[in-house]
Motif scaffolding. Structure first.
Motif: not given
Length: 449
Positions: A71, A73-74, A76, A97-98, A101, A104-105
């Motif tokens: 995903t 999120e990983k 990060l 939401d993905e 992430h 953000h990355w």
């Protein structure tokens, strides 16, 4: 046994029919050609809409490249991936939401590369006051064959670079498809900022060093087609976001046209570090079972499921009563000589040797009487004489043997050894005369042996 054989043959026939049905459906699915309407942009896919050629070339050229199956999120929690690539309209949609992430990355210094005609708007964050969108007008995907460049690029001219940049290095011309989208961007505060900058110029003189230190948040256009920009990038936090509006440029079917390959290499290798292609949203996520992923797209999974269903059905039907209950078959496991053996043991323990001699002598006397042609109750002298006249047996010895047996039966004391000797002599007489035992007695004798 016939019922079991019929049941086994029925199950076998069902399995054969299921194999044939799944094989036919599998072959027909494999013959389905790639289409721009439902493309497969995975790096595992070798068809014209896939990106396996680009992935293999990067790998063989020595660049660090991988297939990202986790995903977003990983991302990060690691620091190896420097460039993350999302190609085309993925099979699994990138959720909001993905996208958060991923942004953000990217803001932490990563480079997010999006190659799509119409990515979700929440996947393209604003750069300051600048908003980025894509537009395309040709929806005739079903008419073009992605394996035929002449159909994909009909009435399309090669696109030249707008300016020499790192992304367009050694690129003379790029050939997009006729389905390439045009990128547009605008700033809502542009007019206000211009007016404010004019007023500030009249009143305050900004130092030259301070002005040069400011970083522009405006997108940079690298390629521009007939309808608008095709490639741009813009800063986002400490990283950058690159948008290419035509997946055909990096696909297996179009990467060999003009300088498409050179452009793709420049875009993906512009930042040092590991390049990760998003396979999670292409349906190749590591969260799925490895066995299922290996046989994905083959009839093996369907056959396995149907076979399991058949086994459960068999277990369920075998555990249920089909008709009225029947008593269990009782098998008589007792031997026909058990009674004889029991009586012999009782007689031996009771030392009733006269009874044992009586059991055998009575049968032998009956056989001898039948052989001599006289009645059973005839005197033993007559029986011995008649038997001797028809054979070579001494009548006196036969009469003495019969008398000794009758005396033992009538109560004369006899030992175990004497009783065995009398029985042995009776058997010898039967053997000399060729007197056969009855079939039942012969069978019992064979079982006893």
């Amino acid at each position: 046994m016939r019922q079991k054989l019929g049941f086994i043959l029925t199950i076998g026939a069902i399995i054969v029919v299921l194999v044939v049905i799944n094989s036919i459906s599998y072959v027909s699915e494999e013959k389905r050609a790639d289409s721009e309407l439902t493309p497969n942009r995975s790096t595992y896919h070798a068809g014209p809409t896939g990106t396996r050629a680009l992935y293999d070339l990067l790998s063989e050229s020595g660049y660090g490249v991988m297939r990202w199956r986790e995903t977003p999120e990983k991302l990060l929690t690691q620091d190896k991936v420097q460039t993350f690539v999302i190609v085309g309209h993925t099979r699994l949609a990138v959720e909001q939401d993905e996208a958060g992430h991923l942004q953000h990355w990217a803001s932490r210094g990563g480079q997010l590369v999006i190659v799509d005609r119409r990515p979700p708007q929440y996947l393209l964050p604003a750069s300051g006051s600048w908003t980025i969108t894509t537009q395309f007008s040709d929806f005739s995907f079903f008419e073009a064959d992605p394996s035929k460049p002449e159909e994909m690029t009909a009435n399309v001219k090669a696109v030249n670079r707008v300016q020499p940049t790192l992304l367009t290095q050694n690129v003379e011309a790029v050939m997009p498809s006729r389905f390439a989208a045009a990128i547009s961007f605008e700033s809502k505060k542009l007019a206000e900022e211009e007016s404010e900058s004019e007023e500030a110029t009249d009143t305050v003189q900004i130092p030259e060093e301070e002005a040069s230190s400011q970083i522009s948040l405006a997108p940079v256009v690298h390629l521009k087609g007939q309808r608008g920009p095709l490639l741009l990038d813009y800063p986002y936090g400490a990283g950058r976001i690159i948008l290419l509006s035509d997946p055909y440029i990096v696909s297996n079917g179009g990467i060999s046209l003009e300088d498409n390959l050179r452009l793709a290499m420049n875009v993906l290798t512009s930042a040092d570090g590991l390049i990760a292609f998003d396979e999670y949203h292409q349906g190749r996520g590591a969260t799925s079972n490895a066995f299922v992923s290996y046989f994905s797209g083959t009839p093996v999974l369907a056959l396995f499921g149907q076979g399991l269903l058949i086994i459960l059905l068999v277990i369920w039907t075998r555990g249920r009563r089909f008709a009225r209950p029947l008593p269990l078959a009782r098998v008589d496991r007792r031997s026909s000589l058990e009674f004889v053996a029991s009586m012999a043991e009782v007689q031996q323990r009771a030392r009733a040797f006269d009874l044992a001699v009586e059991n055998i002598y009575s049968r032998t006397r009956r056989v001898l009487a039948r052989y001599a042609g006289v009645d059973y109750n005839s005197p033993r002298t007559e029986i011995a004489a008649r038997v001797a006249s028809r054979s070579t047996i001494d009548p006196h010895q036969l009469e003495v043997l019969m008398r000794q047996c009758e005396e033992a039966i009538n109560g004369q004391p006899i030992s175990e050894r004497q009783s065995i000797l009398l029985v042995k002599r009776l058997r010898e007489i039967e053997g000399k005369l060729g007197l056969r035992m009855r079939s039942r007695e012969a069978k019992q004798a064979a079982q006893n042996i």
